[in-house]
Design an enzyme around this catalytic site. Structure first.
Site, mmCIF file in Angstrom:
data_model
loop_
_atom_site.group_PDB
_atom_site.id
_atom_site.type_symbol
_atom_site.label_atom_id
_atom_site.label_comp_id
_atom_site.label_asym_id
_atom_site.label_seq_id
_atom_site.Cartn_x
_atom_site.Cartn_y
_atom_site.Cartn_z
ATOM 1 N N HIS A 266 -50.416 31.155 38.919
ATOM 2 C CA HIS A 266 -50.531 30.786 37.499
ATOM 3 C C HIS A 266 -51.333 29.487 37.345
ATOM 4 C CE1 HIS A 266 -49.038 30.534 33.264
ATOM 5 N NE2 HIS A 266 -49.304 29.251 33.476
ATOM 6 N N GLU A 267 -50.890 28.457 38.042
ATOM 7 C CA GLU A 267 -51.545 27.152 37.865
ATOM 8 C C GLU A 267 -52.972 27.168 38.424
ATOM 9 O OE1 GLU A 267 -50.277 25.229 35.818
ATOM 10 O OE2 GLU A 267 -48.188 25.920 35.799
ATOM 11 N N HIS A 270 -55.321 28.422 35.862
ATOM 12 C CA HIS A 270 -55.805 27.332 35.005
ATOM 13 C C HIS A 270 -56.882 26.534 35.743
ATOM 14 C CE1 HIS A 270 -52.902 27.649 31.756
ATOM 15 N NE2 HIS A 270 -51.862 27.547 32.570
ATOM 16 N N GLU A 296 -54.251 30.079 28.939
ATOM 17 C CA GLU A 296 -53.128 30.886 29.438
ATOM 18 C C GLU A 296 -53.573 32.308 29.779
ATOM 19 O OE1 GLU A 296 -50.455 29.654 30.458
ATOM 20 O OE2 GLU A 296 -50.550 27.684 29.502
#
Ligand code: ZN
Length: 497
Positions: A266-267, A270, A296
């Site tokens: 997820h990170e 980004h 997101e």
């Protein structure tokens, strides 16, 4: 003359950007390394830097330069980089000049303090400890909304900080498309017996090895460690200080090696976005993700569309088995069933794809009631638990698993949560467009090569930075507006069976 004005404006905007990045360093340090005894002074430092950034952006000289350049750049079809920079400056100065500098500073100080107290309150599951801090932040956020939208849509004042271009009515429309179908799918999934945890996952998973595993996952999807790093924090986040310095955090659960892997995917999603911005935009306010929904969409795309898929695990399962030999009996289908199980749970960041957006809808509802005054902070834990029962059919055992789980409200990030659900929708739209354009991309991914997908995202999303709105980027890349329909169809295909 016009060139001199543009140079002068550029210099001021870049100084604003540099001061914001400096505040980012203070925030990063506060959430990862700072001794707690430094919290009170850090709040002052953070407030001073953010106030200086604000004053640079909205002082009379910057506003004069924006006005002077309007005749040259106000044509909406001008796609030059200078016009994009001017449009960003026009929009942000128009909005932020409504905020008193003292309020900007007070809010920065209050949120720095509140985040510190929140971390302690969450660890102790003690909402009473956090309550006065949250009341202070909310009062300042309400003043901020009233300053930004004196006659209009107060919630948009919050939303617009994270999602410029999308109104509260747009979010309501998209969520009303999403919610009925999503709730029906989640109810059907909850009625099925939960799948048993594979026996190979019952042991203890050493944190040092989990760190190696997480870095391997980030490397597989293309995160560039020569321009970034992964650290640890109470609530995982990412922060881009420059094109060459993109930082992520994760957290470790010794009983579950997947939690860190999905957090890192997820990170790093980004982080890939930030690392992929056109170098020509470096150190300007256009260097960064266009909006949080688009941001997101990137994190959720890598976490879910890629990270819960067969191609990724075909490539990555051998790494898991190698780093944790106790999982060597774990089969590919077993892993896929495990990482795609859907059951209502308490924690949003660990929720499955199906129930995740229901957590977001709850927070959106609570935020609007807090803003209107219909709900008081003191009533929040109870309202949270009632909302969890109504939407997910579960009651959190304590406030750490309920109202205290997210860092956002302590950080003043009201209006942010909707962007997660919007990001989920956009992630499916972008992934499908990429698959159409690069038919072999999943085949490559199953061999550990994420480049075909990554390069499509670089070309169609990342490189633009903040030069276009989320809606413009989605229309160009996918041929249509942001929509809930592809996301619902994707979830139906996956979970209705
Ligand atoms: Zn995220």
């Amino acid at each position: 003359m016009a060139e001199a004005a543009l140079d002068a404006l550029r210099e001021r905007l870049n100084r604003f950007h540099a001061l914001n990045a400096a505040a980012g360093v203070l925030d990063w340090d506060m959430e990862t390394r700072m001794p707690r005894a430094g919290a009170a002074s850090r709040a002052l430092q953070y407030g001073a830097v953010l106030r200086a950034a604000h004053e640079t952006l909205v002082d009379a000289q910057t506003l004069r330069l924006v006005d002077a350049l309007a005749p040259r750049f106000s044509r909406a079809d001008d796609e030059s980089g200078d016009a994009a920079l001017w449009r960003w400056a026009e929009r942000e100065t128009r909005r932020r000049r409504l905020l008193p500098a003292a309020l900007v500073e007070d809010l920065a100080r209050a949120t720095a303090r509140a985040q510190d107290v929140w971390a302690e309150a969450r660890a102790k599951s003690d909402f009473a400890l956090f309550r006065p801090e949250l009341e202070r932040v909310l009062a300042l956020k309400r003043r901020q909304a009233e300053a930004l939208a004196p006659a209009g849509d107060l919630y948009y004042a919050w939303l617009g900080e994270h999602e410029p271009g999308l109104t509260t009515a747009d979010v309501d429309r998209l969520f009303s498309q999403l919610e009925p179908g999503l709730s029906a799918l989640a109810r059907a999934a909850a009625a099925r017996a939960p799948s048993a945890r594979p026996p190979a996952l019952s042991g203890r998973f050493d944190v040092a090895r989990q760190r190696v595993l997480g870095e391997a996952a980030a490397r597989l999807i293309g995160f560039d460690f020569s321009r970034g790093m992964i650290d640890e924090s109470a609530h995982p986040f990412s922060c881009a200080l420059s094109l060459g310095d993109v930082r992520l955090t994760t957290r470790y659960d010794e009983s579950d090696p997947f939690s860190n892997v999905f957090t890192v995917l997820h990170e790093a999603g980004h982080g890939l976005y930030e690392q992929g911005v056109d170098p020509a935009l470096a150190d300007t306010p256009l260097c960064g993700g266009a909006t949080m929904a688009l941001h997101e969409s990137q994190s959720r795309l890598w976490e879910n569309l890629v990270g819960r898929g067969r191609p990724f695990w075909t490539a990555f399962l051998p790494r898991l088995r190698e780093i944790f030999p106790s999982t060597s009996a774990l089969g590919l289908d077993e892993v896929l069933a495990h990482v795609n199980r859907a059951q209502p749970s308490f924690i949003r960041v660990e929720a499955d794809e199906l129930t995740y957006s229901l957590h977001v809808l709850l927070r959106y509802d609570l935020e609007r009631r807090l803003l209107s005054g219909a709900l008081r902070v003191a009533e929040l834990p109870e309202a949270w638990n009632a909302g969890m029962r109504a939407r997910l059919g579960v009651t959190p055992p304590d406030d750490a698993h309920g109202v205290l789980q997210d860092v956002h409200w302590s950080a003043g990030l009201f209006g942010y949560f909707p962007t997660y659900a919007l990001g989920n929708m956009i992630s499916v739209q972008l992934y499908e467009a990429a698959r159409k354009a690069r038919p072999g991309m999943e085949e490559c991914l199953s061999r550990g090569d994420a480049q075909p997908l990554l390069s499509w995202l670089r070309e169609n999303v990342h490189r633009h930075g903040r030069a276009f709105s989320a809606e413009q980027i989605v229309r160009r890349a996918c041929g249509g507006p942001i929509s809930a329909a592809p996301y619902l169809a994707y979830l139906r295909g996956k979970y209705a069976a």
